[in-house]
Design an enzyme around this catalytic site. Sequence first.
Site, PDB file in Angstrom:
ATOM      1  N   PRO A  94       0.821  -1.225   0.000  1.00 16.41           N
ATOM      2  CA  PRO A  94       0.000   0.000   0.000  1.00 16.41           C
ATOM      3  C   PRO A  94       0.849   1.268   0.000  1.00 16.41           C
ATOM      4  O   PRO A  94       0.339   2.354  -0.234  1.00 16.41           O
ATOM      5  CB  PRO A  94      -0.822  -0.101   1.288  1.00 16.41           C
ATOM      6  CG  PRO A  94      -0.447  -1.355   1.965  1.00 16.41           C
ATOM      7  CD  PRO A  94       0.650  -2.021   1.219  1.00 16.41           C
ATOM      8  N   GLU A 122       2.719  -7.204   8.429  1.00 13.69           N
ATOM      9  CA  GLU A 122       2.807  -5.748   8.591  1.00 13.69           C
ATOM     10  C   GLU A 122       3.695  -5.117   7.530  1.00 13.69           C
ATOM     11  O   GLU A 122       3.703  -3.917   7.350  1.00 13.69           O
ATOM     12  CB  GLU A 122       3.366  -5.412   9.985  1.00 13.69           C
ATOM     13  CG  GLU A 122       2.389  -5.674  11.096  1.00 13.69           C
ATOM     14  CD  GLU A 122       1.075  -4.924  10.899  1.00 13.69           C
ATOM     15  OE1 GLU A 122       1.101  -3.692  10.888  1.00 13.69           O
ATOM     16  OE2 GLU A 122       0.033  -5.582  10.745  1.00 13.69           O
ATOM     17  N   ARG A 160      -2.536  -7.899 -20.968  1.00 11.13           N
ATOM     18  CA  ARG A 160      -3.463  -7.566 -22.060  1.00 11.13           C
ATOM     19  C   ARG A 160      -2.905  -6.480 -22.972  1.00 11.13           C
ATOM     20  O   ARG A 160      -3.390  -6.284 -24.078  1.00 11.13           O
ATOM     21  CB  ARG A 160      -4.846  -7.210 -21.523  1.00 11.13           C
ATOM     22  CG  ARG A 160      -4.897  -5.986 -20.656  1.00 11.13           C
ATOM     23  CD  ARG A 160      -6.275  -5.820 -20.027  1.00 11.13           C
ATOM     24  NE  ARG A 160      -7.287  -5.480 -21.007  1.00 11.13           N
ATOM     25  CZ  ARG A 160      -7.438  -4.266 -21.536  1.00 11.13           C
ATOM     26  NH1 ARG A 160      -6.621  -3.296 -21.189  1.00 11.13           N
ATOM     27  NH2 ARG A 160      -8.391  -4.032 -22.411  1.00 11.13           N
ATOM     28  N   ASP A 175      -9.733   1.803 -24.387  1.00 13.80           N
ATOM     29  CA  ASP A 175      -9.929   1.508 -22.973  1.00 13.80           C
ATOM     30  C   ASP A 175     -10.158   2.788 -22.192  1.00 13.80           C
ATOM     31  O   ASP A 175      -9.651   3.841 -22.563  1.00 13.80           O
ATOM     32  CB  ASP A 175      -8.641   0.894 -22.372  1.00 13.80           C
ATOM     33  CG  ASP A 175      -8.439  -0.538 -22.772  1.00 13.80           C
ATOM     34  OD1 ASP A 175      -9.374  -1.142 -23.304  1.00 13.80           O
ATOM     35  OD2 ASP A 175      -7.314  -1.039 -22.540  1.00 13.80           O
TER      36      ASP A 175
HETATM   37  N1  ADE Z   1      -0.874  -5.035  -0.296  1.00 13.42           N
HETATM   38  C1  ADE Z   1      -1.768  -4.610   0.631  1.00 13.42           C
HETATM   39  N2  ADE Z   1      -2.483  -3.595   0.171  1.00 13.42           N
HETATM   40  C2  ADE Z   1      -2.042  -3.340  -1.090  1.00 13.42           C
HETATM   41  C3  ADE Z   1      -2.386  -2.398  -2.092  1.00 13.42           C
HETATM   42  N3  ADE Z   1      -3.330  -1.486  -1.891  1.00 13.42           N
HETATM   43  N4  ADE Z   1      -1.722  -2.437  -3.252  1.00 13.42           N
HETATM   44  C4  ADE Z   1      -0.744  -3.342  -3.454  1.00 13.42           C
HETATM   45  N5  ADE Z   1      -0.377  -4.251  -2.562  1.00 13.42           N
HETATM   46  C5  ADE Z   1      -1.019  -4.256  -1.376  1.00 13.42           C
END
Ligand code: ADE
Length: 238
Positions: A94, A122, A160, A175
């Site tokens: 994230p 984590e 793709r 797209d």
């Molecule tokens: N792992 C946990 N959340 C994620 C996200 N939003 N994007 C990529 N990998 C992740």
Amino acid sequence: MKIDLLTIFPEFFGQVFDFGIIRRAKLAGIVEINVYDLREFATDKHKMTDDRPFGGGDGMVMKPEPIFAAVESLLGTCDRDAYPKGAKVVLLSPQGHPLKQSRVRDLAETVDRMVILCGRYEGIDERVNEALVTDEISIGDYVLSGGEPAAVVLVDAMVRLLPEALGSETSAENDSFSNGLLDCPHYTRPAEFRGMKVPEVLLNGNHAEIESWRRQKALEKTKKFRKDLLEGANGECG
Ligand code: ADE
């Protein structure tokens, strides 16, 4: 393109790449996708891939040793500067750069070897990021329980776009996002269904009018759902 996925849940990927465009691309030799169990690269007798964080705190952190061993085995080196040309090591987390169509296109065009690390717990020991990772990518502003679903998203979006993957009957040109706009609405037969009619303009065969209607609808949709995209749009939709 050759893609190697590193995960502690190899079964997660099951048949996920065995459908539609990805399957066809695999069969045509356009892409090779391999899934590796990170535990296989663990060095201790318990095959540990995680440990408690230094400094305390919740959760577990993925250990560096199995990941370094896996990358070394797959790319022949743990030296990021010595990776084979066209190779990338991608960490899904994230905290990464947001994945956008432009980045997907760039990866599909320039990368022919990709090792994808699916993060868990984590997080991952930061030395993996410092020494091995070339690109840290997030698929959106939300937290998944692991990088595996994100890896499926990244692989699908890239494959793709590989030359020949879509086949002649389809095209990625129209797209959503490819011209900075969301895609316009589409209809197929029947021309009337449960009292709902297909817009007349699509039935009249006037290509200039159809093009202009599509562009207008794409703009309306983008304005409604994604105003942020409108800056920089060139607005063609076909
Ligand atoms: N792992 C946990 N959340 C994620 C996200 N939003 N994007 C990529 N990998 C992740």
